[in-house]
Design a protein around this motif. Structure first.
Motif, mmCIF file in Angstrom:
data_model
loop_
_atom_site.group_PDB
_atom_site.id
_atom_site.type_symbol
_atom_site.label_atom_id
_atom_site.label_comp_id
_atom_site.label_asym_id
_atom_site.label_seq_id
_atom_site.Cartn_x
_atom_site.Cartn_y
_atom_site.Cartn_z
ATOM 1 N N ASP A 174 0.849 -1.180 0.000
ATOM 2 C CA ASP A 174 0.000 0.000 0.000
ATOM 3 C C ASP A 174 0.891 1.239 0.000
ATOM 4 O OD1 ASP A 174 -2.314 1.463 -0.069
ATOM 5 O OD2 ASP A 174 -2.744 1.296 2.079
ATOM 6 N N TYR A 175 0.347 2.357 -0.437
ATOM 7 C CA TYR A 175 1.101 3.612 -0.414
ATOM 8 C C TYR A 175 0.140 4.769 -0.563
ATOM 9 C CZ TYR A 175 0.715 3.614 -5.593
ATOM 10 O OH TYR A 175 0.254 3.611 -6.886
ATOM 11 N N ASP A 176 0.629 5.987 -0.338
ATOM 12 C CA ASP A 176 -0.155 7.192 -0.577
ATOM 13 C C ASP A 176 0.232 7.776 -1.939
ATOM 14 O OD1 ASP A 176 -1.475 6.907 1.832
ATOM 15 O OD2 ASP A 176 -0.054 8.152 2.931
ATOM 16 N N VAL A 177 1.447 8.329 -2.025
ATOM 17 C CA VAL A 177 1.989 8.834 -3.291
ATOM 18 C C VAL A 177 3.404 8.286 -3.421
ATOM 19 C CG1 VAL A 177 2.711 10.899 -4.572
ATOM 20 C CG2 VAL A 177 0.592 10.929 -3.228
ATOM 21 N N ILE A 178 3.778 7.920 -4.624
ATOM 22 C CA ILE A 178 5.119 7.372 -4.856
ATOM 23 C C ILE A 178 5.721 8.032 -6.095
ATOM 24 C CG2 ILE A 178 6.207 5.337 -5.905
ATOM 25 C CD1 ILE A 178 5.188 3.650 -3.738
ATOM 26 N N VAL A 179 7.022 8.292 -6.036
ATOM 27 C CA VAL A 179 7.782 8.773 -7.184
ATOM 28 C C VAL A 179 8.928 7.793 -7.419
ATOM 29 C CG1 VAL A 179 9.168 10.638 -8.155
ATOM 30 C CG2 VAL A 179 7.232 11.183 -6.653
ATOM 31 N N PHE A 180 9.107 7.379 -8.671
ATOM 32 C CA PHE A 180 10.225 6.487 -8.975
ATOM 33 C C PHE A 180 10.742 6.762 -10.383
ATOM 34 C CE2 PHE A 180 6.380 4.257 -10.244
ATOM 35 C CZ PHE A 180 6.705 3.683 -11.476
ATOM 36 N N GLU A 181 11.996 6.381 -10.612
ATOM 37 C CA GLU A 181 12.594 6.565 -11.931
ATOM 38 C C GLU A 181 11.928 5.634 -12.941
ATOM 39 O OE1 GLU A 181 16.974 7.153 -12.322
ATOM 40 O OE2 GLU A 181 16.964 6.571 -10.203
ATOM 41 N N ASN A 182 11.600 6.189 -14.091
ATOM 42 C CA ASN A 182 10.961 5.429 -15.152
ATOM 43 C C ASN A 182 11.885 4.315 -15.637
ATOM 44 O OD1 ASN A 182 9.618 4.585 -17.554
ATOM 45 N ND2 ASN A 182 8.730 6.621 -17.782
ATOM 46 N N ARG A 183 11.304 3.128 -15.791
ATOM 47 C CA ARG A 183 12.092 1.994 -16.275
ATOM 48 C C ARG A 183 12.441 2.148 -17.753
ATOM 49 N NH1 ARG A 183 10.235 -4.386 -15.686
ATOM 50 N NH2 ARG A 183 12.159 -5.308 -16.525
ATOM 51 N N PHE A 184 11.656 2.948 -18.473
ATOM 52 C CA PHE A 184 11.882 3.164 -19.904
ATOM 53 C C PHE A 184 12.018 4.667 -20.153
ATOM 54 C CE2 PHE A 184 9.201 -0.576 -19.295
ATOM 55 C CZ PHE A 184 9.952 -1.562 -19.939
ATOM 56 N N PRO A 185 13.112 5.275 -19.703
ATOM 57 C CA PRO A 185 13.210 6.735 -19.733
ATOM 58 C C PRO A 185 13.567 7.291 -21.109
ATOM 59 C CG PRO A 185 15.232 5.813 -18.859
ATOM 60 C CD PRO A 185 14.302 4.647 -19.090
ATOM 61 N N SER A 186 13.001 8.447 -21.420
ATOM 62 C CA SER A 186 13.404 9.182 -22.619
ATOM 63 C C SER A 186 14.768 9.828 -22.414
ATOM 64 C CB SER A 186 12.373 10.264 -22.945
ATOM 65 O OG SER A 186 11.091 9.719 -23.133
ATOM 66 N N LEU A 187 15.065 10.180 -21.165
ATOM 67 C CA LEU A 187 16.326 10.820 -20.790
ATOM 68 C C LEU A 187 16.915 10.089 -19.597
ATOM 69 C CD1 LEU A 187 14.968 14.483 -20.888
ATOM 70 C CD2 LEU A 187 16.377 13.414 -22.660
ATOM 71 N N GLY A 188 18.233 9.975 -19.543
ATOM 72 C CA GLY A 188 18.882 9.320 -18.419
ATOM 73 C C GLY A 188 19.085 7.836 -18.681
ATOM 74 N N PRO A 189 19.570 7.103 -17.657
ATOM 75 C CA PRO A 189 19.600 7.475 -16.246
ATOM 76 C C PRO A 189 20.769 8.368 -15.818
ATOM 77 C CG PRO A 189 20.430 5.249 -16.496
ATOM 78 C CD PRO A 189 19.966 5.685 -17.860
ATOM 79 N N ALA A 190 21.814 8.462 -16.624
ATOM 80 C CA ALA A 190 22.961 9.281 -16.240
ATOM 81 C C ALA A 190 22.623 10.761 -16.420
ATOM 82 C CB ALA A 190 24.184 8.917 -17.075
ATOM 83 N N THR A 191 23.279 11.607 -15.647
ATOM 84 C CA THR A 191 23.129 13.053 -15.802
ATOM 85 C C THR A 191 24.481 13.655 -16.147
ATOM 86 O OG1 THR A 191 23.451 13.411 -13.416
ATOM 87 C CG2 THR A 191 21.184 13.193 -14.201
ATOM 88 N N GLY A 192 24.436 14.801 -16.779
ATOM 89 C CA GLY A 192 25.668 15.467 -17.183
ATOM 90 C C GLY A 192 25.342 16.557 -18.184
ATOM 91 N N SER A 193 26.358 17.147 -18.755
ATOM 92 C CA SER A 193 26.175 18.261 -19.683
ATOM 93 C C SER A 193 26.307 17.793 -21.122
ATOM 94 C CB SER A 193 27.206 19.357 -19.402
ATOM 95 O OG SER A 193 27.037 19.884 -18.098
ATOM 96 N N ILE A 194 25.449 18.316 -21.973
ATOM 97 C CA ILE A 194 25.540 18.028 -23.402
ATOM 98 C C ILE A 194 26.386 19.123 -24.062
ATOM 99 C CG2 ILE A 194 23.350 16.784 -23.433
ATOM 100 C CD1 ILE A 194 22.015 19.290 -24.507
ATOM 101 N N PRO A 195 26.809 18.937 -25.333
ATOM 102 C CA PRO A 195 27.694 19.926 -25.983
ATOM 103 C C PRO A 195 27.121 21.343 -25.942
ATOM 104 C CG PRO A 195 27.599 17.915 -27.280
ATOM 105 C CD PRO A 195 26.584 17.754 -26.183
ATOM 106 N N GLU A 196 27.966 22.294 -25.616
ATOM 107 C CA GLU A 196 27.538 23.695 -25.478
ATOM 108 C C GLU A 196 27.444 24.427 -26.808
ATOM 109 O OE1 GLU A 196 29.712 25.984 -22.706
ATOM 110 O OE2 GLU A 196 29.564 24.522 -21.078
#
Length: 382
Positions: free
Chosen positions: A92-114
């Motif tokens: 059971d839960y109230d509200v949950i946030v989790f990383e999408n298993r099929f992400p459009s972006l990520g899972p890594a973070t960083g900077s793209i070419p400037e």
């Protein structure tokens, strides 16, 4: 006070419980342990630079295999059962946030070419999260209690602050797609949050207009604040006015149904809202969604989009948080499709007048929709 419990799924994705006061004791390890044997997460897709428009395009071919409208007993965001070991380890839960298993972006973070040019690519850095509004499989945001809606607001604010601090993130975008006609892939009431490694095209246009207006007025007034004042003075397109928020159909609405919900105080994002502002937001947001669902005999499909100021400090000075709710529904049995002028040229032609839409939204009540929850789960089929 919302209790926040972070944990991880078996493939390393972050999952966070947002529990309401008094609804549950502290989460036990049994409730936070994912016993599934999930495969390792893949590498990010890529972003490609469109030199013709100056925009980035994310290429995420791995999303072709994502879950698509599963039956209720196989829903990935219902609480886990023996027959359905879902994304949610707890029963059971109230509200949950989790990383999408099929992400459009990520899972890594960083900077793209400037300084991109034709042929420039980069990893599709960023973060895509799912926000499950309720453990109930049927219903919609409009059928939540005000307490639950307030918990979702808290989750949006928490994630906005956390995601804005990740390396390379330029913009954080909470949103909800509701209804099969919008293209949802899960019936369970939920939304998403995207954290982009670039400022999106729509946000870039809005930020440029806001910055130019702010500079022209020597920082004395913001563009969104000016529009809010003008709409309140005109009155003909107003839907509701509260202590902290007002909602109206904009003067130059693009969509058959379009509502802007704006705080009276300039803030950059949801994280900057005070406790009182968050309380009222939960109330007025539910009111607006219920009005949409009471316009027609079947639920109204919509996109609910939180426009937050980009992370960039210079743009945040003139940025102004606001919500835009849009729907392609132009009649009980008709949808507006983006065809030649809109899709190819970006030149919108509205089939309704903002004033008539505002009249109708004022006339309907913000009470519970008369549409059954089962119909809510299916979305509008008009």
């Amino acid at each position: 006070m919302t209790r926040i419990t972070p944990t991880s799924l078996s493939d390393g994705r972050e999952l966070i419980y947002f529990d309401e006061a008094g609804t549950t004791a502290s989460r036990s390890s049994a409730e936070t342990t994912d016993h599934r044997d999930l495969p390792a997460r893949g590498e990010p897709g890529e972003v490609r630079y469109d030199a013709l428009t100056g925009e980035w395009v994310a290429v995420a071919a791995h999303r072709q295999s994502r879950t698509h409208l599963p039956p209720a007993d196989q829903c990935p965001i219902c609480p886990t059962t023996a027959a359905n070991p879902s994304e949610i380890p707890a029963s059971d839960y109230d509200v949950i946030v989790f990383e999408n298993r099929f992400p459009s972006l990520g899972p890594a973070t960083g900077s793209i070419p400037e300084h991109p040019e034709w042929g420039t690519t980069g990893p599709a850095y960023g973060r895509c999260e799912v926000v499950a509004f309720t453990p109930e499989h049927t219903g919609s945001f409009s059928t939540l209690s005000e307490t639950r809606a307030r918990t979702v607001v808290e989750a949006w604010a928490h994630r906005t602050e956390a995601l804005s601090a990740l390396p390379g993130i330029k913009q954080v975008f909470p949103f909800e797609n509701r209804g099969a006609d919008i293209g949802v892939t899960l019936h369970h009431p939920h939304g998403q949050i995207y954290a982009y490694p670039y400022i999106t095209p729509r946000a870039s246009v809005m930020a440029s207009a806001a910055a130019a207006f702010y500079e022209k007025n020597d920082g004395r007034e913001t563009l969104t604040g000016s529009l809010l004042r003008s709409e309140r003075e005109a009155g003909t397109r107003m839907i509701l006015e509260g202590e902290h928020f007002s909602a109206y159909v904009p003067f130059a609405a693009r969509w058959p149904l379009e509502i802007h919900l704006v705080p009276h105080r300039q803030v950059a994002d949801l994280a900057a809202l005070s406790g009182g502002e968050r309380d009222e937001l939960a109330h007025v947001y539910l009111d607006l969604l219920k009005r949409l669902d009471n316009l027609y005999p079947t639920p109204t499909p919509y996109i609910s989009a939180w426009h937050q100021a980009p992370v960039d400090d210079l743009l945040r000075r003139s940025g102004y948080l606001h919500l835009q709710i849009t729907s392609p529904r132009r009649a009980a049995d008709k949808l507006k499709f983006l065809a030649g002028s809109e899709a190819a040229m970006g030149a919108f032609i509205n089939d309704t007048t903002p004033e008539s839409v505002a009249d109708r939204l004022r006339a309907v009540t913000g009470s519970e929709p008369s549409v059954p929850n089962t119909a809510m789960a299916q979305g509008a089929r008009s």
